[in-house]
Design a protein around this motif. Structure first.
Motif, PDB file in Angstrom:
ATOM      1  N   PHE A  31       0.808  -1.203   0.000  1.00  0.00           N
ATOM      2  CA  PHE A  31       0.000   0.000   0.000  1.00  0.00           C
ATOM      3  C   PHE A  31       0.846   1.261   0.000  1.00  0.00           C
ATOM      4  N   GLY A  32       2.046   1.179  -0.556  1.00  0.00           N
ATOM      5  CA  GLY A  32       2.890   2.354  -0.596  1.00  0.00           C
ATOM      6  C   GLY A  32       2.317   3.403  -1.516  1.00  0.00           C
ATOM      7  N   ALA A  33       2.968   4.567  -1.523  1.00  0.00           N
ATOM      8  CA  ALA A  33       2.509   5.643  -2.382  1.00  0.00           C
ATOM      9  C   ALA A  33       2.499   5.181  -3.824  1.00  0.00           C
ATOM     10  N   ARG A  34       1.486   5.527  -4.533  1.00  0.00           N
ATOM     11  CA  ARG A  34       1.338   5.062  -5.899  1.00  0.00           C
ATOM     12  C   ARG A  34       2.291   5.807  -6.811  1.00  0.00           C
ATOM     13  N   PRO A  35       3.205   5.071  -7.474  1.00  0.00           N
ATOM     14  CA  PRO A  35       4.165   5.732  -8.341  1.00  0.00           C
ATOM     15  C   PRO A  35       3.510   6.254  -9.604  1.00  0.00           C
ATOM     16  N   ALA A  36       4.275   7.105 -10.301  1.00  0.00           N
ATOM     17  CA  ALA A  36       3.733   7.756 -11.485  1.00  0.00           C
ATOM     18  C   ALA A  36       3.350   6.751 -12.558  1.00  0.00           C
ATOM     19  N   HIS A  37       4.066   5.579 -12.598  1.00  0.00           N
ATOM     20  CA  HIS A  37       3.800   4.593 -13.641  1.00  0.00           C
ATOM     21  C   HIS A  37       2.898   3.490 -13.117  1.00  0.00           C
ATOM     22  N   ALA A  38       2.033   3.853 -12.153  1.00  0.00           N
ATOM     23  CA  ALA A  38       1.243   2.829 -11.478  1.00  0.00           C
ATOM     24  C   ALA A  38       0.318   2.088 -12.413  1.00  0.00           C
ATOM     25  N   ASP A  39      -0.012   2.645 -13.558  1.00  0.00           N
ATOM     26  CA  ASP A  39      -0.946   1.980 -14.435  1.00  0.00           C
ATOM     27  C   ASP A  39      -0.244   1.089 -15.443  1.00  0.00           C
ATOM     28  N   SER A  40       1.083   0.948 -15.359  1.00  0.00           N
ATOM     29  CA  SER A  40       1.767   0.061 -16.270  1.00  0.00           C
ATOM     30  C   SER A  40       1.504  -1.376 -15.864  1.00  0.00           C
ATOM     31  N   SER A  41       1.530  -2.274 -16.836  1.00  0.00           N
ATOM     32  CA  SER A  41       1.277  -3.685 -16.544  1.00  0.00           C
ATOM     33  C   SER A  41       2.317  -4.229 -15.581  1.00  0.00           C
ATOM     34  N   GLU A  42       3.584  -3.839 -15.785  1.00  0.00           N
ATOM     35  CA  GLU A  42       4.645  -4.323 -14.912  1.00  0.00           C
ATOM     36  C   GLU A  42       4.408  -3.898 -13.470  1.00  0.00           C
ATOM     37  N   ASP A  43       3.993  -2.660 -13.305  1.00  0.00           N
ATOM     38  CA  ASP A  43       3.783  -2.162 -11.943  1.00  0.00           C
ATOM     39  C   ASP A  43       2.591  -2.848 -11.290  1.00  0.00           C
ATOM     40  N   LEU A  44       1.544  -3.076 -12.054  1.00  0.00           N
ATOM     41  CA  LEU A  44       0.383  -3.761 -11.497  1.00  0.00           C
ATOM     42  C   LEU A  44       0.741  -5.171 -11.036  1.00  0.00           C
ATOM     43  N   VAL A  45       1.501  -5.890 -11.870  1.00  0.00           N
ATOM     44  CA  VAL A  45       1.892  -7.248 -11.505  1.00  0.00           C
ATOM     45  C   VAL A  45       2.823  -7.226 -10.295  1.00  0.00           C
ATOM     46  N   ARG A  46       3.740  -6.272 -10.275  1.00  0.00           N
ATOM     47  CA  ARG A  46       4.651  -6.171  -9.131  1.00  0.00           C
ATOM     48  C   ARG A  46       3.863  -5.948  -7.848  1.00  0.00           C
ATOM     49  N   ARG A  47       2.895  -5.062  -7.899  1.00  0.00           N
ATOM     50  CA  ARG A  47       2.115  -4.769  -6.695  1.00  0.00           C
ATOM     51  C   ARG A  47       1.225  -5.944  -6.294  1.00  0.00           C
ATOM     52  N   ALA A  48       0.633  -6.592  -7.283  1.00  0.00           N
ATOM     53  CA  ALA A  48      -0.200  -7.765  -6.970  1.00  0.00           C
ATOM     54  C   ALA A  48       0.643  -8.908  -6.412  1.00  0.00           C
ATOM     55  N   ASP A  49       1.848  -9.054  -6.972  1.00  0.00           N
ATOM     56  CA  ASP A  49       2.738 -10.126  -6.534  1.00  0.00           C
ATOM     57  C   ASP A  49       3.198  -9.918  -5.094  1.00  0.00           C
ATOM     58  N   ARG A  50       3.108  -8.668  -4.640  1.00  0.00           N
ATOM     59  CA  ARG A  50       3.544  -8.342  -3.280  1.00  0.00           C
ATOM     60  C   ARG A  50       2.388  -8.250  -2.296  1.00  0.00           C
ATOM     61  N   VAL A  51       1.210  -8.578  -2.735  1.00  0.00           N
ATOM     62  CA  VAL A  51       0.058  -8.497  -1.840  1.00  0.00           C
ATOM     63  C   VAL A  51       0.279  -9.343  -0.599  1.00  0.00           C
ATOM     64  N   LEU A  52       0.864 -10.522  -0.798  1.00  0.00           N
ATOM     65  CA  LEU A  52       1.121 -11.397   0.332  1.00  0.00           C
ATOM     66  C   LEU A  52       2.594 -11.401   0.713  1.00  0.00           C
ATOM     67  N   ARG A  53       3.243 -10.309   0.414  1.00  0.00           N
ATOM     68  CA  ARG A  53       4.617 -10.112   0.844  1.00  0.00           C
ATOM     69  C   ARG A  53       4.721  -8.687   1.378  1.00  0.00           C
ATOM     70  N   GLY A  54       5.574  -8.441   2.266  1.00  0.00           N
ATOM     71  CA  GLY A  54       5.697  -7.093   2.819  1.00  0.00           C
ATOM     72  C   GLY A  54       7.077  -6.876   3.387  1.00  0.00           C
ATOM     73  N   LYS A  55       7.254  -5.733   4.025  1.00  0.00           N
ATOM     74  CA  LYS A  55       8.554  -5.469   4.653  1.00  0.00           C
ATOM     75  C   LYS A  55       8.831  -6.498   5.741  1.00  0.00           C
ATOM     76  N   SER A  56       7.789  -6.816   6.493  1.00  0.00           N
ATOM     77  CA  SER A  56       7.888  -7.898   7.463  1.00  0.00           C
ATOM     78  C   SER A  56       6.480  -8.344   7.820  1.00  0.00           C
ATOM     79  N   SER A  57       6.370  -9.591   8.241  1.00  0.00           N
ATOM     80  CA  SER A  57       5.049 -10.104   8.605  1.00  0.00           C
ATOM     81  C   SER A  57       5.196 -11.366   9.445  1.00  0.00           C
ATOM     82  N   ALA A  58       4.139 -11.685  10.142  1.00  0.00           N
ATOM     83  CA  ALA A  58       4.055 -12.940  10.885  1.00  0.00           C
ATOM     84  C   ALA A  58       2.626 -13.438  10.750  1.00  0.00           C
ATOM     85  N   GLY A  59       2.475 -14.738  10.625  1.00  0.00           N
ATOM     86  CA  GLY A  59       1.129 -15.257  10.415  1.00  0.00           C
ATOM     87  C   GLY A  59       0.963 -16.704  10.830  1.00  0.00           C
TER      88      GLY A  59
END
Length: 275
Positions: A31-59
């Protein structure tokens, strides 16, 4: 890893070559700040791929496996820290009792497995990333997330349209084709990836995996669903994998608890913690 060692590990309660790391599946929505190229396919996939990844987490999560020959459930705890230069993950099985204590540690590109029955730690090479884990239909790479879709694949937009997500919200639906880059150490010849976008939120929905680029039917599929707030963030709380060659079988992961941006001591990602 030599064949004899791998066989021995597998025979030892089937844990060896099928062991994986789960922490790639525990993480934060990006949920970081949306970059200027946020609508690019690469950026969308990168963000989706990180939905279940983060700086740190426990579960804590539950994995339910259904095959023709058996049904099995595991309860698993995970820690993940991607805040530094090296990604680190520790996964431990809490139950059932016969599996309790089996663990996997990932530090950078190094994977290690621990079998409490033999008190043995085994290093695992990248060649096993495509193997299944614990008899499930998830691969090591699914859970380790060693492969980064936006890094290792070239992405092409196949379709973009307005529609509804599972919450009933009007969103922008994207269907994308991912082709491996020439030197990428990946398992699949092609992936068709679906996600939705609304505002700053990007959510993965489905991935279809093709063994060869020219294949017309996927070898396996993963569906991400049951989107809800966990740990203060919106995440898909259920992931289910099915395999075309094994109709009627499936493996489902259900997240029970998730915490994000937690402080995890470095000692958690050591062989001492692995045991």
């Amino acid at each position: 890893m030599c064949a004899s060692k791998r066989q021995s590990w597998a025979e030892n309660r089937g844990f060896g070559r099928r062991t994986l790391l789960l922490a790639g599946l525990t993480g934060a929505l990006f949920f970081g700040a949306r970059p200027a190229h946020a609508d690019s396919s690469e950026d969308l996939v990168r963000r989706a791929d990180r939905v279940l990844r983060g700086k740190s987490s426990a579960g804590v999560l539950r994995m339910d496996i259904k095959t023709k020959s058996f049904s099995r459930s595991y309860k698993i705890v995970t820690w993940d820290d991607s805040s530094g230069a090296t990604d680190k993950t520790l996964v431990k099985i809490l139950g059932p009792t016969s599996w309790r204590g089996f663990a996997t540690l990932k530090v950078g590109s190094q994977l290690k497995l621990y079998d409490p029955k033999t008190n043995h730690i085994q290093s695992v090479g990248h060649s096993l990333l495509g193997d299944s884990w614990m008899g499930s239909h998830f691969s090591n790479d699914d859970l380790v997330k060693e492969t980064q879709l936006a890094v290792h694949y070239t992405i092409k937009l196949l379709d973009k349209r307005e529609g509804k997500n599972e919450l009933g919200d009007t969103v922008t639906l994207h269907r994308l084709e991912l082709s491996p880059k020439p030197t990428a150490p990946v398992v699949w010849g092609r992936i068709v990836y679906e996600l939705w976008e609304k505002g700053d939120t990007v959510m993965p929905v489905r991935s279809d995996y093709y063994r060869k680029a020219e294949d017309t039917k996927p070898a396996r599929s993963m569906r991400m669903s049951s989107v809800k707030q966990m740990g203060g963030r919106l995440v898909p709380s259920v992931l289910e994998v099915t395999v075309a060659s094994k109709p009627g079988e499936r493996t489902r992961i259900t997240y029970e608890k998730l915490r994000f941006d937690v402080k995890i001591p470095a000692s958690k990602f050591t062989e001492q913690a692995l045991r």
